[in-house]
Design a protein around this motif. Structure first.
Motif, PDB file in Angstrom:
ATOM      1  N   GLN A  84       0.833  -1.209   0.000  1.00  0.00           N
ATOM      2  CA  GLN A  84       0.000   0.000   0.000  1.00  0.00           C
ATOM      3  C   GLN A  84       0.866   1.257   0.000  1.00  0.00           C
ATOM      4  OE1 GLN A  84      -3.351  -0.372  -0.283  1.00  0.00           O
ATOM      5  NE2 GLN A  84      -3.373   1.812  -0.683  1.00  0.00           N
ATOM      6  N   GLU A  87       2.091   1.775  -3.506  1.00  0.00           N
ATOM      7  CA  GLU A  87       1.021   2.303  -4.356  1.00  0.00           C
ATOM      8  C   GLU A  87       0.762   3.780  -4.060  1.00  0.00           C
ATOM      9  OE1 GLU A  87      -2.550  -0.049  -4.298  1.00  0.00           O
ATOM     10  OE2 GLU A  87      -1.850  -1.061  -6.101  1.00  0.00           O
ATOM     11  N   ASN A  88       0.755   4.137  -2.782  1.00  0.00           N
ATOM     12  CA  ASN A  88       0.516   5.536  -2.410  1.00  0.00           C
ATOM     13  C   ASN A  88       1.638   6.436  -2.913  1.00  0.00           C
ATOM     14  OD1 ASN A  88      -1.867   4.836  -1.170  1.00  0.00           O
ATOM     15  ND2 ASN A  88      -0.988   4.781   0.884  1.00  0.00           N
ATOM     16  N   SER A  89       2.877   5.960  -2.829  1.00  0.00           N
ATOM     17  CA  SER A  89       4.010   6.793  -3.293  1.00  0.00           C
ATOM     18  C   SER A  89       3.941   6.939  -4.806  1.00  0.00           C
ATOM     19  CB  SER A  89       5.331   6.185  -2.861  1.00  0.00           C
ATOM     20  OG  SER A  89       5.580   4.972  -3.532  1.00  0.00           O
ATOM     21  N   GLU A  90       3.487   5.897  -5.514  1.00  0.00           N
ATOM     22  CA  GLU A  90       3.347   6.007  -6.972  1.00  0.00           C
ATOM     23  C   GLU A  90       2.239   6.990  -7.332  1.00  0.00           C
ATOM     24  OE1 GLU A  90       2.747   2.059  -8.446  1.00  0.00           O
ATOM     25  OE2 GLU A  90       4.871   1.568  -8.324  1.00  0.00           O
ATOM     26  N   LYS A  91       1.154   6.994  -6.576  1.00  0.00           N
ATOM     27  CA  LYS A  91       0.048   7.920  -6.845  1.00  0.00           C
ATOM     28  C   LYS A  91       0.487   9.366  -6.625  1.00  0.00           C
ATOM     29  CE  LYS A  91      -3.719   4.740  -5.849  1.00  0.00           C
ATOM     30  NZ  LYS A  91      -4.789   4.384  -4.911  1.00  0.00           N
ATOM     31  N   THR A  92       1.280   9.612  -5.587  1.00  0.00           N
ATOM     32  CA  THR A  92       1.729  10.978  -5.332  1.00  0.00           C
ATOM     33  C   THR A  92       2.718  11.429  -6.408  1.00  0.00           C
ATOM     34  OG1 THR A  92       3.453  10.176  -3.833  1.00  0.00           O
ATOM     35  CG2 THR A  92       1.381  10.891  -2.843  1.00  0.00           C
ATOM     36  N   ILE A  94       2.573  10.496  -9.541  1.00  0.00           N
ATOM     37  CA  ILE A  94       1.761  10.732 -10.734  1.00  0.00           C
ATOM     38  C   ILE A  94       1.092  12.100 -10.640  1.00  0.00           C
ATOM     39  CG2 ILE A  94      -0.320   9.994 -11.967  1.00  0.00           C
ATOM     40  CD1 ILE A  94       0.489   7.092 -11.307  1.00  0.00           C
ATOM     41  N   LYS A  95       0.658  12.483  -9.453  1.00  0.00           N
ATOM     42  CA  LYS A  95      -0.030  13.768  -9.270  1.00  0.00           C
ATOM     43  C   LYS A  95       0.906  14.944  -9.507  1.00  0.00           C
ATOM     44  CE  LYS A  95      -3.562  12.202  -6.049  1.00  0.00           C
ATOM     45  NZ  LYS A  95      -4.060  12.263  -4.687  1.00  0.00           N
TER      46      LYS A  95
END
Length: 96
Positions: A84, A87-92, A94-95
């Motif tokens: 998790q 995944e969270n670090s990848e989402k940040t 991408i933003k």
């Protein structure tokens, strides 16, 4: 049985996006494996014996089923938490 080698590393989530993808896939397969271990241990009859493999050898020792189950669940939780975090670090990333 679950191995201690599958423990998450502290700095693993700090790797770059290119390096995290193989690590993420590896984590995903370890999570699937650990889910199977937990499922198998939970479905065992009370009188069944469980053995733990000595790390880096072919020697097995008798282990407590409930202890092994709780340890396996803890390992699964740690793996899910690390997955998790990736995944969270990848989402940040991408933003940005």
């Amino acid at each position: 049985m679950p191995s201690r080698g599958s423990q998450p590393e502290d700095g693993a989530a700090l790797s770059s996006a290119d390096n995290s993808t193989p690590h993420k896939e590896d984590l995903s397969s370890k999570i699937k494996e650990q889910k199977i271990v937990v499922d198998e241990l939970s479905n065992l009859k009370k009188n069944r014996k469980v053995y733990r493999q000595q790390q880096n050898s072919n020697i097995f020792f008798l282990a407590d089923r409930t202890e092994m189950l709780s340890e396996s669940k803890n390992i699964l939780d740690e793996l899910k938490k690390e997955y998790q975090e990736i995944e969270n670090s990848e989402k940040t990333k991408i933003k940005k």
